[in-house]
Scaffold this motif. Structure first.
Motif, PDB file in Angstrom:
ATOM      1  N   LEU A 132      -2.029  -1.087  -8.896  1.00 17.73           N
ATOM      2  CA  LEU A 132      -1.847   0.189  -9.830  1.00 17.73           C
ATOM      3  C   LEU A 132      -0.991  -0.411 -11.294  1.00 17.73           C
ATOM      4  O   LEU A 132      -1.199   0.149 -12.273  1.00 17.73           O
ATOM      5  N   PRO A 166      -8.304   5.387  -2.110  1.00 16.88           N
ATOM      6  CA  PRO A 166      -7.233   4.718  -1.031  1.00 16.88           C
ATOM      7  C   PRO A 166      -7.911   3.673  -0.543  1.00 16.88           C
ATOM      8  O   PRO A 166      -9.448   3.419  -0.589  1.00 16.88           O
ATOM      9  N   LEU A 178      -4.297   3.308  -1.893  1.00 22.72           N
ATOM     10  CA  LEU A 178      -3.918   2.935  -3.427  1.00 22.72           C
ATOM     11  C   LEU A 178      -2.851   1.828  -2.984  1.00 22.72           C
ATOM     12  O   LEU A 178      -1.964   1.534  -1.956  1.00 22.72           O
ATOM     13  N   LEU A 221      -7.481   4.966  -8.179  1.00 17.60           N
ATOM     14  CA  LEU A 221      -6.805   5.792  -7.306  1.00 17.60           C
ATOM     15  C   LEU A 221      -7.525   5.946  -6.028  1.00 17.60           C
ATOM     16  O   LEU A 221      -7.011   6.812  -5.214  1.00 17.60           O
ATOM     17  N   ASN A 267       0.757  -1.165  -0.015  1.00 17.67           N
ATOM     18  CA  ASN A 267      -0.168   0.037   0.056  1.00 17.67           C
ATOM     19  C   ASN A 267       1.022   1.190   0.105  1.00 17.67           C
ATOM     20  O   ASN A 267       1.960   1.256   0.596  1.00 17.67           O
TER      21      ASN A 267
END
Length: 265
Positions: free
Chosen positions: A147, A140, A142, A138, A118
């Motif tokens: 990603l 939270p 993240l 995007l 994270n």
């Protein structure tokens, strides 16, 4: 695995870590200034190790700090290492130091990660790489692995996705072997199951003789090349601090250096 062993005492836990590290009872005894007989007695429950012995064995088996606390609890002792929330005032200096460090790397990307990948902090270089990623990814918390590998994330822009994806999954496998974390295993299974976008990256890398595997990523019509480096704290005495990692992406060719510096001018 840890919980099941802990229910039976510290012996099964220590044996599991010793076997994981491929260390014999005799070798561990020599490292810990003990005897193979005493190690055997501890593992079978015939002898209760002292708190000092538990910590000594854990150190020689390179047991993560969080799991050292689990060993102590299984042996009937209080945890030795604190687990301070990152937003606690006691860690103000740690947070401030990490923020200064990643900002000092600008314009090169840098971020702070926890044990589950994270993102806890990131500089403007990282934000540049996230241009165009859907808002849904995007939100939270993240997660760097999601990603990077999600088909709607950075994956379609990574030119050598096959190699970079293999590198990231192998890195996660090493972390799972070290920490034996069920949540980390679940994250691995999730990202490994993502469909792989066709980026035309099946051919081997060409061009500069890289000294480490680069991440080649498109940004505004350019292909940027980065080498990743990960730093952790030395001799941490807190679980939270022990699981922090600072990842930096250094430019791997002059063209990337020139482009990133132009963004700051």
């Amino acid at each position: 695995m840890t919980t099941t062993a802990a229910d039976k005492g510290v012996g099964p836990l220590l044996r599991a870590w010793r076997e994981q590290r491929r260390v014999s009872q005799l070798e561990l005894a020599l490292r810990a200034d003990s005897s193979a007989r005493h190690i055997s007695f501890i593992e079978t429950g015939r002898s209760r190790p002292s708190e000092e012995m538990v910590l000594r064995l854990a150190e020689h088996l390179d047991v993560p700090v969080r799991e050292r606390n689990a060993l102590l609890l299984a042996a009937g002792y209080a945890p030795h290492y604190s687990q301070t929330p990152l937003d606690d005032p006691a860690l103000d200096s740690v947070r401030a130091g990490m923020e200064r460090l990643i900002q000092g790397y600008e314009p090169y990307p840098a971020l702070v990660l926890d044990a589950m990948y994270n993102v806890l902090a990131a500089n403007r270089g990282i934000l540049m790489l996230l241009d165009g990623i859907p808002e849904s990814l995007l939100e939270p918390p993240l997660n760097a692995m999601r990603l990077t590998l999600h088909p709607e994330g950075m994956a379609p822009r990574i030119r050598n996705l096959g190699e970079w994806r293999g590198h990231l999954l192998a890195q996660m496998e090493r972390q799972i072997a070290l920490h034996r974390s069920r949540p980390l295993r679940e994250l691995y299974e999730e990202v490994a199951a993502y469909p792989v976008p066709d980026t035309g990256s099946g051919e081997p890398l060409e061009g500069a003789p890289y000294f480490a595997l680069p991440m080649l990523i498109e940004h505004e019509g350019r292909v940027l090349s980065f080498i990743s480096s990960i730093s952790t704290f030395n001799t941490p005495m807190d679980v939270t601090v022990a699981e922090l990692a600072i990842e930096t992406f250094l430019p791997a060719d002059p063209a990337t250096v020139k482009y990133l510096q132009s963004l700051m001018s």
